[in-house]
Design a protein around this motif. Structure first.
Motif, mmCIF file in Angstrom:
data_model
loop_
_atom_site.group_PDB
_atom_site.id
_atom_site.type_symbol
_atom_site.label_atom_id
_atom_site.label_comp_id
_atom_site.label_asym_id
_atom_site.label_seq_id
_atom_site.Cartn_x
_atom_site.Cartn_y
_atom_site.Cartn_z
ATOM 1 N N VAL A 1 0.859 -1.178 0.000
ATOM 2 C CA VAL A 1 0.000 0.000 0.000
ATOM 3 C C VAL A 1 0.894 1.226 0.000
ATOM 4 O O VAL A 1 1.800 1.355 0.806
ATOM 5 N N ILE A 2 0.597 2.142 -0.906
ATOM 6 C CA ILE A 2 1.347 3.392 -1.002
ATOM 7 C C ILE A 2 0.407 4.525 -0.589
ATOM 8 O O ILE A 2 -0.576 4.799 -1.283
ATOM 9 N N PRO A 3 0.679 5.183 0.548
ATOM 10 C CA PRO A 3 -0.190 6.293 0.944
ATOM 11 C C PRO A 3 0.059 7.499 0.037
ATOM 12 O O PRO A 3 1.180 7.765 -0.376
ATOM 13 N N THR A 4 -0.997 8.223 -0.271
ATOM 14 C CA THR A 4 -0.882 9.391 -1.139
ATOM 15 C C THR A 4 -1.017 10.690 -0.368
ATOM 16 O O THR A 4 -1.024 11.755 -0.958
ATOM 17 N N GLY A 5 -1.141 10.607 0.933
ATOM 18 C CA GLY A 5 -1.249 11.805 1.751
ATOM 19 C C GLY A 5 -2.688 12.223 2.005
ATOM 20 O O GLY A 5 -2.948 13.081 2.818
ATOM 21 N N SER A 7 -7.044 10.659 1.479
ATOM 22 C CA SER A 7 -7.879 9.519 1.824
ATOM 23 C C SER A 7 -7.803 8.408 0.777
ATOM 24 O O SER A 7 -8.557 7.450 0.839
ATOM 25 N N ILE A 8 -6.893 8.544 -0.185
ATOM 26 C CA ILE A 8 -6.729 7.541 -1.241
ATOM 27 C C ILE A 8 -5.353 6.893 -1.114
ATOM 28 O O ILE A 8 -4.349 7.570 -0.907
ATOM 29 N N SER A 9 -5.318 5.565 -1.230
ATOM 30 C CA SER A 9 -4.047 4.842 -1.244
ATOM 31 C C SER A 9 -4.058 3.883 -2.437
ATOM 32 O O SER A 9 -5.106 3.435 -2.884
ATOM 33 N N ILE A 10 -2.891 3.596 -2.962
ATOM 34 C CA ILE A 10 -2.736 2.710 -4.113
ATOM 35 C C ILE A 10 -2.172 1.393 -3.618
ATOM 36 O O ILE A 10 -1.288 1.366 -2.756
ATOM 37 N N PHE A 11 -2.680 0.274 -4.162
ATOM 38 C CA PHE A 11 -2.212 -1.033 -3.709
ATOM 39 C C PHE A 11 -2.017 -1.966 -4.902
ATOM 40 O O PHE A 11 -2.534 -1.726 -5.992
ATOM 41 N N ALA A 12 -1.253 -3.025 -4.663
ATOM 42 C CA ALA A 12 -1.033 -4.070 -5.667
ATOM 43 C C ALA A 12 -0.974 -5.413 -4.948
ATOM 44 O O ALA A 12 -0.466 -5.507 -3.828
ATOM 45 N N GLU A 13 -1.514 -6.438 -5.604
ATOM 46 C CA GLU A 13 -1.506 -7.793 -5.063
ATOM 47 C C GLU A 13 -1.107 -8.763 -6.162
ATOM 48 O O GLU A 13 -1.432 -8.556 -7.328
ATOM 49 N N ALA A 14 -0.410 -9.806 -5.780
ATOM 50 C CA ALA A 14 -0.100 -10.905 -6.703
ATOM 51 C C ALA A 14 -0.665 -12.187 -6.098
ATOM 52 O O ALA A 14 -0.527 -12.433 -4.904
ATOM 53 N N VAL A 74 -3.314 -7.762 -9.299
ATOM 54 C CA VAL A 74 -4.378 -6.784 -9.089
ATOM 55 C C VAL A 74 -3.734 -5.480 -8.660
ATOM 56 O O VAL A 74 -2.905 -5.457 -7.758
ATOM 57 N N VAL A 75 -4.099 -4.396 -9.317
ATOM 58 C CA VAL A 75 -3.628 -3.063 -8.947
ATOM 59 C C VAL A 75 -4.856 -2.185 -8.816
ATOM 60 O O VAL A 75 -5.762 -2.247 -9.655
ATOM 61 N N GLY A 76 -4.893 -1.396 -7.764
ATOM 62 C CA GLY A 76 -6.079 -0.558 -7.575
ATOM 63 C C GLY A 76 -5.845 0.593 -6.635
ATOM 64 O O GLY A 76 -4.740 0.806 -6.136
ATOM 65 N N ALA A 77 -6.897 1.327 -6.411
ATOM 66 C CA ALA A 77 -6.866 2.458 -5.493
ATOM 67 C C ALA A 77 -7.927 2.232 -4.432
ATOM 68 O O ALA A 77 -9.023 1.737 -4.721
#
Length: 81
Positions: A1-5, A7-14, A74-77
Motif C-alpha cells: 500500500v502506497i499512501p498518497t497523503g 484519503s486515497i491509497s494505491i495497492f497491488a496484489e499478486a 491486481v492493482v487498484g486504489a
C-alpha cells in the motif's frame, strides 16, 4: 500500500494458484466414429494410471498430470471515507 497523503491509497496484489490434476484411472463411456457407436469394439474400457509400469501390465498406462495453475496481478486504489 502506497499512501498518497489523503484519503486515497494505491495497492497491488499478486496471487498464485498452483493445482495439478492426476487421475487414478479413466473409463471410456462413449466412443463414436462418424456418428456410429463403436464402444463395443473396444477390448478395454478402463485404464489405470501408475507412476511406473512393468512390461506385463496391460491394463495400465503411465500417470499423466494436468496443470491448472494461474497467476494474477491486481492493482487498484482504495479510498477511505
Amino acid at each position: 500500500v502506497i499512501p498518497t497523503g489523503g484519503s486515497i491509497s494505491i495497492f497491488a496484489e499478486a496471487v498464485l494458484h498452483s493445482v495439478t490434476y492426476s487421475p487414478d484411472q479413466i473409463e471410456i463411456t462413449k466412443y463414436n466414429v462418424d456418428g456410429v457407436d463403436r464402444l463395443s469394439t473396444l477390448s478395454r474400457k478402463v485404464w489405470k494410471y501408475k507412476e511406473s509400469l512393468s512390461s506385463s501390465e496391460t491394463d495400465s498406462r503411465m500417470a499423466v498430470r494436468r496443470p491448472f495453475s494461474s497467476l494474477g496481478i491486481v492493482v487498484g486504489a482504495r479510498m477511505t471515507l
